[in-house]
Design a protein around this motif. Structure first.
Motif, PDB file in Angstrom:
ATOM      1  N   ARG A  11      51.104 -31.240 -34.328  1.00 43.07           N
ATOM      2  CA  ARG A  11      52.024 -30.259 -34.920  1.00 43.07           C
ATOM      3  C   ARG A  11      53.461 -30.700 -34.664  1.00 43.07           C
ATOM      4  O   ARG A  11      53.775 -31.230 -33.608  1.00 43.07           O
ATOM      5  N   THR A  12      54.328 -30.415 -35.622  1.00 45.75           N
ATOM      6  CA  THR A  12      55.739 -30.737 -35.445  1.00 45.75           C
ATOM      7  C   THR A  12      56.348 -29.817 -34.380  1.00 45.75           C
ATOM      8  O   THR A  12      55.726 -28.839 -33.963  1.00 45.75           O
ATOM      9  N   ILE A  13      57.570 -30.128 -33.993  1.00 45.56           N
ATOM     10  CA  ILE A  13      58.270 -29.304 -33.004  1.00 45.56           C
ATOM     11  C   ILE A  13      58.420 -27.882 -33.534  1.00 45.56           C
ATOM     12  O   ILE A  13      58.175 -26.911 -32.808  1.00 45.56           O
ATOM     13  N   ARG A  14      58.811 -27.738 -34.775  1.00 39.57           N
ATOM     14  CA  ARG A  14      58.948 -26.408 -35.389  1.00 39.57           C
ATOM     15  C   ARG A  14      57.609 -25.662 -35.350  1.00 39.57           C
ATOM     16  O   ARG A  14      57.543 -24.492 -34.997  1.00 39.57           O
ATOM     17  N   GLU A  15      56.518 -26.340 -35.707  1.00 40.84           N
ATOM     18  CA  GLU A  15      55.195 -25.713 -35.725  1.00 40.84           C
ATOM     19  C   GLU A  15      54.741 -25.343 -34.311  1.00 40.84           C
ATOM     20  O   GLU A  15      54.145 -24.285 -34.104  1.00 40.84           O
ATOM     21  N   ASN A  16      55.022 -26.206 -33.337  1.00 38.20           N
ATOM     22  CA  ASN A  16      54.665 -25.906 -31.958  1.00 38.20           C
ATOM     23  C   ASN A  16      55.435 -24.697 -31.440  1.00 38.20           C
ATOM     24  O   ASN A  16      54.874 -23.837 -30.767  1.00 38.20           O
ATOM     25  N   ALA A  17      56.717 -24.634 -31.751  1.00 39.23           N
ATOM     26  CA  ALA A  17      57.538 -23.522 -31.282  1.00 39.23           C
ATOM     27  C   ALA A  17      57.123 -22.203 -31.936  1.00 39.23           C
ATOM     28  O   ALA A  17      57.327 -21.133 -31.364  1.00 39.23           O
ATOM     29  N   SER A  18      56.526 -22.268 -33.107  1.00 41.77           N
ATOM     30  CA  SER A  18      56.151 -21.065 -33.865  1.00 41.77           C
ATOM     31  C   SER A  18      54.701 -20.643 -33.684  1.00 41.77           C
ATOM     32  O   SER A  18      54.289 -19.607 -34.209  1.00 41.77           O
ATOM     33  N   ILE A  19      53.917 -21.400 -32.953  1.00 46.41           N
ATOM     34  CA  ILE A  19      52.472 -21.146 -32.919  1.00 46.41           C
ATOM     35  C   ILE A  19      52.117 -19.775 -32.340  1.00 46.41           C
ATOM     36  O   ILE A  19      51.174 -19.128 -32.805  1.00 46.41           O
ATOM     37  N   GLY A  20      52.852 -19.296 -31.358  1.00 41.86           N
ATOM     38  CA  GLY A  20      52.560 -17.969 -30.808  1.00 41.86           C
ATOM     39  C   GLY A  20      52.705 -16.884 -31.859  1.00 41.86           C
ATOM     40  O   GLY A  20      51.854 -15.994 -31.975  1.00 41.86           O
ATOM     41  N   LEU A  21      53.776 -16.967 -32.636  1.00 38.85           N
ATOM     42  CA  LEU A  21      53.987 -16.001 -33.714  1.00 38.85           C
ATOM     43  C   LEU A  21      52.909 -16.130 -34.780  1.00 38.85           C
ATOM     44  O   LEU A  21      52.439 -15.137 -35.329  1.00 38.85           O
ATOM     45  N   GLU A  22      52.519 -17.366 -35.063  1.00 33.89           N
ATOM     46  CA  GLU A  22      51.464 -17.608 -36.056  1.00 33.89           C
ATOM     47  C   GLU A  22      50.148 -16.968 -35.602  1.00 33.89           C
ATOM     48  O   GLU A  22      49.474 -16.286 -36.378  1.00 33.89           O
ATOM     49  N   LEU A  23      49.793 -17.158 -34.338  1.00 35.87           N
ATOM     50  CA  LEU A  23      48.544 -16.602 -33.813  1.00 35.87           C
ATOM     51  C   LEU A  23      48.561 -15.073 -33.767  1.00 35.87           C
ATOM     52  O   LEU A  23      47.515 -14.426 -33.907  1.00 35.87           O
ATOM     53  N   LEU A  24      49.750 -14.504 -33.584  1.00 39.15           N
ATOM     54  CA  LEU A  24      49.882 -13.046 -33.570  1.00 39.15           C
ATOM     55  C   LEU A  24      50.009 -12.454 -34.972  1.00 39.15           C
ATOM     56  O   LEU A  24      50.072 -11.238 -35.135  1.00 39.15           O
ATOM     57  N   GLY A  25      50.059 -13.319 -35.996  1.00 37.64           N
ATOM     58  CA  GLY A  25      50.205 -12.846 -37.367  1.00 37.64           C
ATOM     59  C   GLY A  25      51.605 -12.342 -37.666  1.00 37.64           C
ATOM     60  O   GLY A  25      51.783 -11.525 -38.566  1.00 37.64           O
ATOM     61  N   ARG A  26      52.592 -12.813 -36.905  1.00 39.31           N
ATOM     62  CA  ARG A  26      53.972 -12.351 -37.075  1.00 39.31           C
ATOM     63  C   ARG A  26      54.908 -13.441 -37.580  1.00 39.31           C
ATOM     64  O   ARG A  26      56.119 -13.314 -37.471  1.00 39.31           O
ATOM     65  N   LEU A  27      54.351 -14.518 -38.132  1.00 45.89           N
ATOM     66  CA  LEU A  27      55.181 -15.615 -38.611  1.00 45.89           C
ATOM     67  C   LEU A  27      55.622 -15.348 -40.047  1.00 45.89           C
ATOM     68  O   LEU A  27      54.805 -15.268 -40.959  1.00 45.89           O
ATOM     69  N   GLY A  57      60.724 -35.662 -22.004  1.00 48.60           N
ATOM     70  CA  GLY A  57      60.065 -34.584 -21.273  1.00 48.60           C
ATOM     71  C   GLY A  57      60.898 -33.312 -21.245  1.00 48.60           C
ATOM     72  O   GLY A  57      60.378 -32.210 -21.393  1.00 48.60           O
ATOM     73  N   GLY A  58      62.208 -33.463 -21.064  1.00 46.75           N
ATOM     74  CA  GLY A  58      63.093 -32.299 -21.052  1.00 46.75           C
ATOM     75  C   GLY A  58      63.115 -31.582 -22.388  1.00 46.75           C
ATOM     76  O   GLY A  58      63.072 -30.349 -22.446  1.00 46.75           O
ATOM     77  N   MET A  59      63.155 -32.349 -23.460  1.00 44.42           N
ATOM     78  CA  MET A  59      63.160 -31.751 -24.802  1.00 44.42           C
ATOM     79  C   MET A  59      61.856 -31.007 -25.063  1.00 44.42           C
ATOM     80  O   MET A  59      61.845 -29.935 -25.665  1.00 44.42           O
ATOM     81  N   ARG A  60      60.764 -31.573 -24.587  1.00 47.79           N
ATOM     82  CA  ARG A  60      59.466 -30.917 -24.757  1.00 47.79           C
ATOM     83  C   ARG A  60      59.439 -29.581 -24.017  1.00 47.79           C
ATOM     84  O   ARG A  60      58.878 -28.603 -24.490  1.00 47.79           O
ATOM     85  N   ARG A  61      60.074 -29.521 -22.852  1.00 46.98           N
ATOM     86  CA  ARG A  61      60.149 -28.268 -22.097  1.00 46.98           C
ATOM     87  C   ARG A  61      60.967 -27.218 -22.843  1.00 46.98           C
ATOM     88  O   ARG A  61      60.653 -26.038 -22.816  1.00 46.98           O
ATOM     89  N   TRP A  62      62.039 -27.662 -23.498  1.00 44.54           N
ATOM     90  CA  TRP A  62      62.851 -26.733 -24.301  1.00 44.54           C
ATOM     91  C   TRP A  62      61.983 -26.101 -25.382  1.00 44.54           C
ATOM     92  O   TRP A  62      62.042 -24.904 -25.624  1.00 44.54           O
ATOM     93  N   VAL A  63      61.179 -26.943 -26.039  1.00 47.48           N
ATOM     94  CA  VAL A  63      60.301 -26.450 -27.107  1.00 47.48           C
ATOM     95  C   VAL A  63      59.294 -25.454 -26.535  1.00 47.48           C
ATOM     96  O   VAL A  63      59.058 -24.387 -27.116  1.00 47.48           O
ATOM     97  N   ALA A  64      58.707 -25.777 -25.393  1.00 42.53           N
ATOM     98  CA  ALA A  64      57.743 -24.876 -24.758  1.00 42.53           C
ATOM     99  C   ALA A  64      58.403 -23.543 -24.390  1.00 42.53           C
ATOM    100  O   ALA A  64      57.795 -22.485 -24.531  1.00 42.53           O
ATOM    101  N   LEU A  65      59.647 -23.608 -23.948  1.00 38.92           N
ATOM    102  CA  LEU A  65      60.362 -22.384 -23.614  1.00 38.92           C
ATOM    103  C   LEU A  65      60.602 -21.534 -24.860  1.00 38.92           C
ATOM    104  O   LEU A  65      60.370 -20.324 -24.846  1.00 38.92           O
ATOM    105  N   VAL A  66      61.032 -22.156 -25.937  1.00 39.79           N
ATOM    106  CA  VAL A  66      61.248 -21.414 -27.188  1.00 39.79           C
ATOM    107  C   VAL A  66      59.937 -20.797 -27.656  1.00 39.79           C
ATOM    108  O   VAL A  66      59.897 -19.637 -28.056  1.00 39.79           O
ATOM    109  N   ARG A  67      58.858 -21.561 -27.588  1.00 40.63           N
ATOM    110  CA  ARG A  67      57.542 -21.044 -27.985  1.00 40.63           C
ATOM    111  C   ARG A  67      57.185 -19.808 -27.160  1.00 40.63           C
ATOM    112  O   ARG A  67      56.701 -18.809 -27.684  1.00 40.63           O
TER     113      ARG A  67
END
Length: 120
Positions: A11-27, A57-67
């Motif tokens: 998944r792209t960075i955008r898709e990874n950051a949005s996956i929680g909303l997608e799973l909750l049906g709120r995307l 690694g730091g950028m990946r953590r930023w994405v995880a935080l946004v997610r």
């Protein structure tokens, strides 16, 4: 937020950051903008269509935080989320989390692992 980012490599960075909303049906377009804004604030606007292996690694953590924050959790549990980061990135993430939670009226609960192991 865990010690590892657990981003999906396909998944792209955008898709990874949005996956929680997608799973909750709120995307939707509004929630996508809600995810894209902090990514841009963190300097990741030009990286949104890249994949996790293309980021530091730091950028990946930023994405995880946004997610994590995108789903607007009532409680944010942090299990040593900065353990593998350099000092400067650690400070930036700590500041971002504190600012973000303060603006949303939330409080973090962190596991700093400062306790020493006891010998048997």
């Amino acid at each position: 937020m865990l010690q590892q980012d657990y981003l999906f490599p396909w998944r792209t960075i955008r898709e990874n950051a949005s996956i929680g909303l997608e799973l909750l049906g709120r995307l939707d377009s509004k929630s996508e903008a809600y995810v894209e804004e902090p990514l841009a604030e963190m300097g990741l606007a030009s990286h949104m269509e890249r994949y996790p292996h293309q980021l530091s690694g730091g950028m990946r953590r930023w994405v995880a935080l946004v997610r994590t924050l995108a789903t607007e959790p009532d409680l944010l549990l942090l299990d040593e989320p900065f353990s593998a980061l350099d000092y400067q990135t650690k400070l930036q993430l700590e500041d971002l989390i504190a600012k973000t939670l303060r603006t949303r009226g939330r409080r973090p609960c962190s596991s700093p692992m400062t306790l020493r192991k006891r010998s048997p």
